[in-house]
Scaffold this active site. Structure first.
Site, PDB file in Angstrom:
ATOM      1  N   ASP A  85      -7.111 -14.637 -19.309  1.00 60.53           N
ATOM      2  CA  ASP A  85      -7.841 -15.417 -18.329  1.00 60.53           C
ATOM      3  C   ASP A  85      -8.784 -16.419 -19.011  1.00 60.53           C
ATOM      4  O   ASP A  85      -9.266 -16.166 -20.113  1.00 60.53           O
ATOM      5  CB  ASP A  85      -8.648 -14.417 -17.486  1.00 60.53           C
ATOM      6  CG  ASP A  85      -9.322 -15.061 -16.305  1.00 60.53           C
ATOM      7  OD1 ASP A  85      -8.606 -15.649 -15.476  1.00 60.53           O
ATOM      8  OD2 ASP A  85     -10.564 -14.959 -16.199  1.00 60.53           O
ATOM      9  N   ASN A 143      -5.878   6.494  -1.302  1.00 57.28           N
ATOM     10  CA  ASN A 143      -6.774   5.953  -2.339  1.00 57.28           C
ATOM     11  C   ASN A 143      -7.476   4.661  -1.920  1.00 57.28           C
ATOM     12  O   ASN A 143      -8.178   4.051  -2.723  1.00 57.28           O
ATOM     13  CB  ASN A 143      -6.004   5.744  -3.653  1.00 57.28           C
ATOM     14  CG  ASN A 143      -4.893   4.698  -3.537  1.00 57.28           C
ATOM     15  OD1 ASN A 143      -4.820   3.951  -2.561  1.00 57.28           O
ATOM     16  ND2 ASN A 143      -4.027   4.633  -4.540  1.00 57.28           N
ATOM     17  N   ASN A 170       0.844  -1.191   0.000  1.00 56.54           N
ATOM     18  CA  ASN A 170       0.000   0.000   0.000  1.00 56.54           C
ATOM     19  C   ASN A 170       0.881   1.243   0.000  1.00 56.54           C
ATOM     20  O   ASN A 170       1.388   1.672   1.025  1.00 56.54           O
ATOM     21  CB  ASN A 170      -0.923  -0.014   1.228  1.00 56.54           C
ATOM     22  CG  ASN A 170      -1.996   1.053   1.147  1.00 56.54           C
ATOM     23  OD1 ASN A 170      -1.982   1.880   0.231  1.00 56.54           O
ATOM     24  ND2 ASN A 170      -2.922   1.031   2.088  1.00 56.54           N
ATOM     25  N   GLU A 204      -4.534 -18.830 -20.367  1.00 62.34           N
ATOM     26  CA  GLU A 204      -4.741 -19.756 -19.249  1.00 62.34           C
ATOM     27  C   GLU A 204      -5.666 -20.890 -19.697  1.00 62.34           C
ATOM     28  O   GLU A 204      -6.877 -20.805 -19.560  1.00 62.34           O
ATOM     29  CB  GLU A 204      -5.369 -19.008 -18.055  1.00 62.34           C
ATOM     30  CG  GLU A 204      -5.563 -19.910 -16.847  1.00 62.34           C
ATOM     31  CD  GLU A 204      -6.717 -19.485 -15.936  1.00 62.34           C
ATOM     32  OE1 GLU A 204      -6.720 -19.894 -14.773  1.00 62.34           O
ATOM     33  OE2 GLU A 204      -7.620 -18.747 -16.385  1.00 62.34           O
TER      34      GLU A 204
HETATM   35 CA   LIG Z   1      -3.784   2.342  -1.275  1.00 56.83          CA
END
Ligand SMILES: [Ca+2]
Ligand SMILES: [Ca+2]
Length: 589
Positions: free
Chosen positions: A299, A106, A101, A328
């Site tokens: 994906d 945010n 982080n 995948e």
């Molecule tokens: Ca953040």
């Protein structure tokens, strides 16, 4: 672009009821309208556009009701030749919400439903692009060269949105991760370090909260079932994607596999609708160009319409000839996986060519932990690894296959082996020295565990220690790693950095010898170099004659041990001893 055609989607209340004109006498090739008057699709030829901007005017009679300025940017210099991932690279998979982080401001966004809450295992934990940018030294020093992030586009589902696979805006980075500009910044920082960014692309489904799903352009934009549930006719996929090529398949099984939804919040896109396919194609190209991507990971590959996907991959690689895309295709049989690789002879039997450059070696992934934990017998134990490589002939480009022992959807390797670093070292040695592109999963390089069986997906996607200011311990800094973390980390770091310069590993040939007493030996070789790899899964130290490997050893007299750098005598006339549950990599002289 090589293909000058552009389709512009315009959305607005009753927009289809207006006449459309473009400024600068730009000709409209076609205006496509659907049963929903809130959409129009405008086809133009960009060769006709002389200025960087033009106006799209919406008129009622002679009156202009609305005018929109559209910007057409120039292609970036050299974008067609940009470096893309290959067997020279090591790919690191991280989840943006769970890595670090870097910007606590945010974590929650007024316009996004799910708020940051680190106490919820399946909640948003606040990880973001800034956190990744802040820790690029760590990744570079570790020896990885390609960074695969799980989807970073906006996923505004009400809960469990942190994985990002239920996207709600395909042109916008999720505000909880940062901005489009920060995504480009990350990509450029990586490139400056000789690394690259790989985007996780989802063609099979969007999130149910996607604005276009909320107001479908056409009913068949997504797959809806008459006997399905709810507003959108939901029916769950049966996940049996062998139906893509099974000559004995029933229509109902095939339809439910390909058109059924991957999950309740993931409406299944209909790629056979040309408007859907165009949207997915233009969007993928837009991201490659804008964010200077080094590759795509796609994906749920076999859940898509395969003819449409072949066109999708072809359109992208026509613009970017070196560009690598890995699908995948999570299947359990090497013939089934190899079907999806470009120019597959297996698929040619079916008159099919996917145009998809790369696939994932899911059979090795399945066999590897079993091989290391099973009792040896005729068909169990280390022989499984040997047999797995026996299928390499099925792949048209075996060097362009991802090799891995875990990812964000699987049990963590260190959980299976209770954090025993000896097993990790054997598995890492293997994927870093066999053919293909090694892919590792964040945190395993410091011994991270997590139990999918007990704690579900959230438990295999725990936060990286040190990524949050309040964390008690920081594993990003080698100086503050625990002794246990250090043992995992230092081994990985030395191995991956050694691998960087080794052509013989990137593109060399392989010769392997059937395992004896749980010892598996293989050689990687080219005209200039030869590397011998020994993996001993026996608890006990093993001593064995090297004469069995004479055809590979030839006149070899010594070998340099990777990682210690020590030289030891190695020749076909001698014996070798290797300690229990260990691996040895030797550069032969
Ligand atoms: Ca953040
Ligand atoms: Ca599908």
């Amino acid at each position: 672009m090589k293909n000058p055609e552009l389709q512009i989607l315009v959305y607005g209340i009753d927009i289809a009821n207006y006449q459309i004109e473009l400024s600068d006498k730009i000709q409209i090739k076609e205006v496509i309208k659907t049963e929903n008057p809130n959409y129009v699709f405008i086809n133009i030829n960009t060769d006709d556009v002389k200025n960087s901007t033009f106006k799209i005017n919406f008129k009622s009679g002679k009156r202009t009701i609305e005018s929109y300025t559209y910007e057409l940017k120039n292609r970036k210099r050299g974008s067609a030749e940009r470096n893309s991932f290959s067997s020279k690279d090591v790919m690191y998979l991280a989840m943006p919400d769970r890595f670090a982080n870097g910007d606590i401001s945010n974590d929650s966004q007024p316009n996004l439903t799910e708020k940051g809450n680190r106490s919820l295992p399946s909640g948003r934990h606040g990880g973001d692009l800034r956190g990744i940018i802040n820790n690029l030294d760590y990744l570079q020093n570790l020896g990885v060269t390609a960074l695969w992030l799980t989807p970073a586009n906006q996923d505004n589902e009400k809960k469990t949105s942190y994985h990002g696979y239920a996207q709600t805006d395909l042109y916008k980075i999720d505000g909880r991760y940062g901005t489009n500009e920060e995504y480009l910044e990350l990509s450029r920082d990586l490139q400056q370090r000789g690394m690259m960014l790989i985007q996780d692309y989802v063609t099979n489904h969007w999130g149910i909260s996607h604005w276009m799903i909320q107001d479908l352009p056409t009913k068949d934009w997504i797959h809806q079932f008459k006997d399905g549930e709810g507003k959108y006719g939901f029916k769950r996929s049966n996940y049996r994607t062998t139906s893509q090529f099974d000559t004995n398949v029933s229509e109902i099984d095939k339809k439910e596999a390909l058109n059924g939804w991957f999950d309740t919040t993931m409406p299944d896109l209909n790629q056979s609708n040309p408007l859907v396919l165009k949207y997915l194609t233009q969007n993928a190209i837009w991201w490659i160009e804008y964010a200077e991507l080094g590759g795509l990971r796609v994906d749920t590959y076999p859940y898509n319409d395969k003819m449409a996907m072949a066109k999708w991959a072809k359109a992208i690689t026509a613009e970017y000839p070196n560009f690598n895309i890995v699908g995948e295709a999570w299947m359990y049989n090497p013939a089934h996986i190899s079907y999806w690789q470009k120019d597959s002879k297996i698929a040619a039997i079916d008159n099919y060519n996917s145009n998809l450059p790369s696939v994932m070696d899911f059979t090795l992934f399945t066999d590897l932990p079993n091989a290391l934990k099973e009792e040896e017998s005729w068909d169990k134990g280390m022989i499984k690894i040997y047999n797995s490589f026996g299928n390499d002939f099925l792949y048209p480009d075996i060097n362009n296959v991802l090799v891995f022992f875990e990812n964000h959807d699987t049990e963590r390797f260190n959980e299976i082996f209770k954090g025993d670093v000896r097993y990790y070292k054997m598995a890492m040695t293997l994927i870093a020295t066999v053919r293909g592109i090694p892919q590792i999963y964040y945190g395993s390089e410091i011994g991270m565990k997590g139990d999918k069986n007990k704690g579900g997906d959230a438990d295999i996607r725990r936060d990286f220690p040190g990524g949050w200011e309040t964390d008690k311990q920081n594993a990003f800094n080698p100086k503050s790693q625990t002794l246990e973390q250090k043992e995992f980390h230092d081994f990985t770091q030395k191995l991956l950095n050694w691998r960087k310069g080794k052509d013989v590993i990137h593109t060399g040939k392989t010769k392997h010898y059937m395992p004896k007493e749980k010892v598996y030996v293989y050689f990687r070789y080219n005209d200039k170099e030869k590397v011998m790899v020994i993996i001993n899964n026996n608890e006990k130290e093993q001593t064995f004659e090297l004469s069995r490997f004479a055809e590979s050893l030839e006149a070899t007299t010594k070998g340099k041990v990777i990682i210690s750098g020590k030289e030891i005598p190695v020749s076909a006339q001698n014996k070798m001893t290797i300690s229990g549950k260990s691996s040895l990599i030797l550069e032969l002289k």
